[in-house]
Design an enzyme around this catalytic site. Sequence first.
Site, PDB file in Angstrom:
ATOM      1  N   LYS A 187       0.864  -1.178   0.000  1.00 27.64           N
ATOM      2  CA  LYS A 187       0.000   0.000   0.000  1.00 27.64           C
ATOM      3  C   LYS A 187       0.897   1.223   0.000  1.00 27.64           C
ATOM      4  CE  LYS A 187      -3.520   2.307   2.784  1.00 27.64           C
ATOM      5  NZ  LYS A 187      -4.447   2.148   3.915  1.00 27.64           N
ATOM      6  N   LYS A 240      -2.188  -1.498  -3.799  1.00 24.61           N
ATOM      7  CA  LYS A 240      -3.081  -0.353  -3.673  1.00 24.61           C
ATOM      8  C   LYS A 240      -2.296   0.933  -3.756  1.00 24.61           C
ATOM      9  CE  LYS A 240      -5.935   1.878  -0.311  1.00 24.61           C
ATOM     10  NZ  LYS A 240      -6.356   1.956   1.034  1.00 24.61           N
TER      11      LYS A 240
HETATM   12  C1  PBG Z   1      -7.281   2.961   5.950  1.00 18.84           C
HETATM   13  C2  PBG Z   1      -7.598   2.891   4.507  1.00 18.84           C
HETATM   14  C3  PBG Z   1      -7.429   3.885   3.504  1.00 18.84           C
HETATM   15  C4  PBG Z   1      -7.981   3.360   2.348  1.00 18.84           C
HETATM   16  C5  PBG Z   1      -8.447   2.080   2.643  1.00 18.84           C
HETATM   17  N1  PBG Z   1      -8.165   1.806   3.986  1.00 18.84           N
HETATM   18  C6  PBG Z   1      -6.969   5.267   3.569  1.00 18.84           C
HETATM   19  C7  PBG Z   1      -5.632   5.679   3.961  1.00 18.84           C
HETATM   20  O1  PBG Z   1      -4.673   4.901   4.036  1.00 18.84           O
HETATM   21  O2  PBG Z   1      -5.528   6.874   4.237  1.00 18.84           O
HETATM   22  C8  PBG Z   1      -8.067   4.091   1.040  1.00 18.84           C
HETATM   23  C9  PBG Z   1      -9.131   3.639   0.128  1.00 18.84           C
HETATM   24  C10 PBG Z   1      -9.458   4.566  -0.959  1.00 18.84           C
HETATM   25  O3  PBG Z   1      -8.861   5.648  -1.141  1.00 18.84           O
HETATM   26  O4  PBG Z   1     -10.377   4.228  -1.692  1.00 18.84           O
HETATM   27  N2  PBG Z   1      -5.979   2.724   6.324  1.00 18.84           N
END
Ligand code: PBG
Length: 313
Positions: A187, A240
């Site tokens: 991520k 992601k």
């Molecule tokens: C929480 C999380 C996030 C997303 C999914 N789980 C946001 C972040 O890391 O700030 C993002 C999902 C999206 O932007 O659609 N940790």
Amino acid sequence: MRRLRKENLRALFRESRLRTEELVVPIFINETAKEKKEISSMPGYYRIPIHEVAKEISECMDLGLKAFIFFGIPKKKDEIGSEAFNDDGVVQKAVRLAKKEFPDAVIITDVCLCEYTTHGHCGVVKNGRILNDETLPILGKIAVSHAKAGADIVAPSGMMDGMVKAIRVALDGEGFSDVAIMSYAAKFASNFYSPFREAAESGYKFGDRKTYQMDFHNSNEALREIELDINEGADIVMVKPALAYLDVIQRAREKFLVPLAAYNVSGEYAMVKSAIERGWLSKDAIYEILVAIKRAGADLIITYHAKEVAEHL
Ligand code: PBG
């Protein structure tokens, strides 16, 4: 090459296909809301109250969508995000309700602290630092509490080192060895999450997420992240965001045989939707993007476009 592109032959030679069953629908559940409310930076997407979860799932199931990922917006936040492991918290209540009415639906829960902490970070904070090992037992507790409610898959998204192992040990210790883990393994610290932070009220109060989410200049590191998570017991690994990271999806696909998920995130959704709304793009662009993610090698796609694409399919 044009011989096989004739209209009646084309479909026979299609190399990648998108199927409704491999899409995962994100659902934002607001514990205090009375009615559903559109997210301003995500046109056509809503935060819904707990009592509308069943209706939402039923509409999706009618379209052939069977997998859901739940995000909770809790009634209260604190320093360590204790609402996240409250057995009567927003996600736990929604999961129980969903599993009772739709035992065949696949319910995935996002396991993270950011929606539940006052500072908005994905870990415990001390003196302005996001602590890793102190966060792990909390993630274990959240996962167990989601499993108790009936979640099929838990999905840790906080990018803490060792989170998969901590959760695996916690689940197994409480008799939930059959609950799977989908790790947000690679991520990235991305600019494409801003609409989500509005949707989930998970914006951070100081600093940024760069000490735990990945630097987007790197892809070897993404493979190392994925490998570590597989070794810790991840059943499914995720890349992601998706669209600006197709190379990472492709490399992960070539290197690993575990199921691979891609998260077509909120900012990707917002870009395309706003262009479609203005008439600058055809709505077929959505399908093209999702096919590209498949073609790169993803097995599942988490996407806010799931319903509209399911209709199209
Ligand atoms: C929480 C999380 C996030 C997303 C999914 N789980 C946001 C972040 O890391 O700030 C993002 C999902 C999206 O932007 O659609 N940790």
